[in-house]
Write a protein that holds these residues in place. Structure first.
Motif, short mmCIF file in Angstrom:
data_model
loop_
_atom_site.label_atom_id
_atom_site.label_comp_id
_atom_site.label_asym_id
_atom_site.label_seq_id
_atom_site.Cartn_x
_atom_site.Cartn_y
_atom_site.Cartn_z
N UNK A 86 0.84 -1.20 0.00
CA UNK A 86 0.00 0.00 0.00
C UNK A 86 0.87 1.25 0.00
N UNK A 87 1.90 1.22 0.86
CA UNK A 87 2.77 2.38 0.96
C UNK A 87 3.46 2.64 -0.39
N UNK A 88 3.88 1.58 -1.06
CA UNK A 88 4.51 1.71 -2.37
C UNK A 88 3.57 2.32 -3.39
N UNK A 89 2.34 1.85 -3.39
CA UNK A 89 1.35 2.35 -4.35
C UNK A 89 1.08 3.84 -4.10
N UNK A 90 0.94 4.20 -2.81
CA UNK A 90 0.68 5.61 -2.48
C UNK A 90 1.84 6.48 -2.94
N UNK A 91 3.06 6.02 -2.71
CA UNK A 91 4.21 6.83 -3.10
C UNK A 91 4.26 7.05 -4.61
#
Ligand code: ADP
Ligand code: MG
Length: 451
Positions: A86-91
């Motif tokens: 999720x964090x990767x996608x948001x970034x």
């Protein structure tokens, strides 16, 4: 099909989506993004792989206030892998904004490091319930400015026994906020979360269009079924295989045959006690025993996503049985494979119930004689479950922190009323077993078996 341009999105967001290779929204994105942008609470259900992450991340990034100094959004997810994803996608989605900081918070990594990065400031927190609660009770996170709460894979979090932890965290968030819940299924007990957490939510459901899942069906006329079964497994080399027999006696015989050839086999038939059935299925699903030999008992309701191949060692008696059996493969839009091994009688029976199949010569298979299926994990059973308030996090905690087992060596954890099961990589299973036997879970000594 609509394009992202049809959604109320500014041009810099659209440009970034294009540069990321996203052209058209998936159905859940098409419905959820406008609803979220309007400020509604949303409860969204769509199957795995339907693009839920972007459905909540895109509006979140869009709404982020760059002048705010405290975390504005809290995302709760069940596992470290998911938090990272999720964090990767948001970034990626936030690339067009100057400075969006996302921090992941999950167990098995140093608390102090997390505290350090929290002190430097963050816009979005993505964490697992247990670790978030840890930080909350240590007062190392600031939740007073949270405007958006997102629960991802809510069904899975309920399964893992996280409901109370989640409610505890949420009760400390500002009442003025937007809450979003994403899930692949709606289990009955999901009310526990939705009633308390969401306010007049818009419900969005994207039913998986009954895309006929592709199941390849093969029929072989054979004289030696044992040999044919081995050849089939050694040709296709599946990770999980389900073999159907018509009688209990046959399931035992076939299991023994495969076991002698070096396969790790589970057997399922009506002679087993309920708990034995459960343990067999569990060891099959978690990969400890990658072959399951079963009667039609296993043909219904068994929802294990990754069964690569279903083999009819015996020909089913009815069309319906055939359909239910082969329906165990090719789940969740993955293609599947069904192989029927028939002697002369079986073949005429099969053509009666499934007239449009054709038989092939088994000699076309190219078996690798050195292939056999063994689980890379084994299963430990712990004498405590929901009734003793054992949760997945407790078992993980003891295994990782007390015993020193690496997270990557720990597989599926299943918690039942009175027992729990954990799959452990065989390379460290002795250490885990001895550690659990001599250690404590939640401060209690619990008995442990090696299945
Ligand atoms: P879910 O959470 O529903 O299981 P994910 O959010 O993990 O699904 O998305 C599954 C995959 O689909 C990811 O690889 C993601 O990058 C991709 N994806 C998501 N949205 C789109 C889109 N609009 N177009 C193309 N690929 C997409
Ligand atoms: Mg997801």
């Amino acid at each position: 099909m609509i394009s992202f341009k049809d959604l109320p999105l500014p041009s810099n967001v659209l440009d970034n989506l294009t540069s990321l290779g996203y052209k058209n929204p998936t159905p859940i994105q098409e419905e959820a993004i406008p609803a979220i942008l309007k400020g509604n609470d949303v409860i969204a259900k769509a199957k795995t792989g339907s693009g839920k992450t972007l459905a909540f991340s895109l509006p979140l990034v869009l709404k982020l206030d760059e002048a705010e100094h405290f975390p504005q959004a809290l995302i709760i997810a069940p596992t470290r892998e998911l938090c990272e994803q999720i964090s990767g996608e948001i970034q990626k989605l936030a690339r067009y904004k100057s400075d969006v900081k996302v921090i992941t918070l999950y167990g098995g990594t140093s608390l102090t490091k997390q505290v350090d990065s929290l002190e430097k400031g963050a816009d979005i927190l993505v964490g697992t319930p247990g670790r978030l609660l840890d930080h909350f009770s240590r007062e190392t996170i600031h939740l007073g400015q949270i405007k958006t709460l997102i629960l991802d894979e809510a069904d899975r979090m309920l399964d893992m026994g996280f409901a109370d932890d989640i409610l505890k965290i949420v009760s400390n968030l500002p009442k003025q906020r937007q809450s979003l819940l994403f899930s692949a299924t709606y289990p009955e007990n999901i009310d526990k979360l939705t009633k308390v957490i969401l306010k007049n939510p818009v419900e969005i459901k994207v039913e998986s269009k009954e895309k006929a899942v592709a199941i390849e069906e093969h029929v072989y006329k054979v004289t030696d079924k044992d040999k044919a079964l081995l050849a089939t497994l050694q040709h296709y080399q599946p990770s999980l295989a389900l073999v159907f027999c018509n009688t209990k006696v046959k399931t035992t015989e076939v299991s023994e045959m495969l076991h002698e050839k070096g396969f790790d086999v589970a057997t399922l038939n009506g002679d087993l006690e309920q708990y034995e059935r459960q343990e067999m299925l569990l060891q099959f699903a978690n990969g400890s025993l990658p072959v399951l030999v079963a009667t039609d008992l296993a043909a219904r309701g068994l929802d294990i996503e990754a069964i690569d191949i279903v083999i009819n060692y015996d020909t089913p008696m009815k069309t319906e049985d055939y359909t239910h059996r082969i329906g165990r493969t090719g789940r969740a839009d993955k293609s599947g494979l069904a192989v029927s091994l028939c002697d002369e009688y079986g073949l005429s029976k099969l053509f009666e119930i499934k007239p449009n199949l054709e038989s092939k010569n088994i000699d076309r298979l190219k078996p690798n004689k050195n292939f056999y299926m063994q689980g890379s994990v084994a299963t430990l059973c712990i004498d405590g479950g929901k009734k003793k308030k054992v949760r997945a996090g407790d078992i993980l905690g003891t295994l990782c922190k007390d015993i020193g087992i690496e997270n990557k060596h720990i597989g599926k954890i299943n918690i039942y009323a009175t027992h729990s099961y954990v799959a452990i990589d065989k390379s460290v299973i002795k250490k885990a077993f001895n550690g659990l036997k001599n250690g404590k879970i939640k401060g209690k000594k619990l008995r442990v078996w090696w299945l």
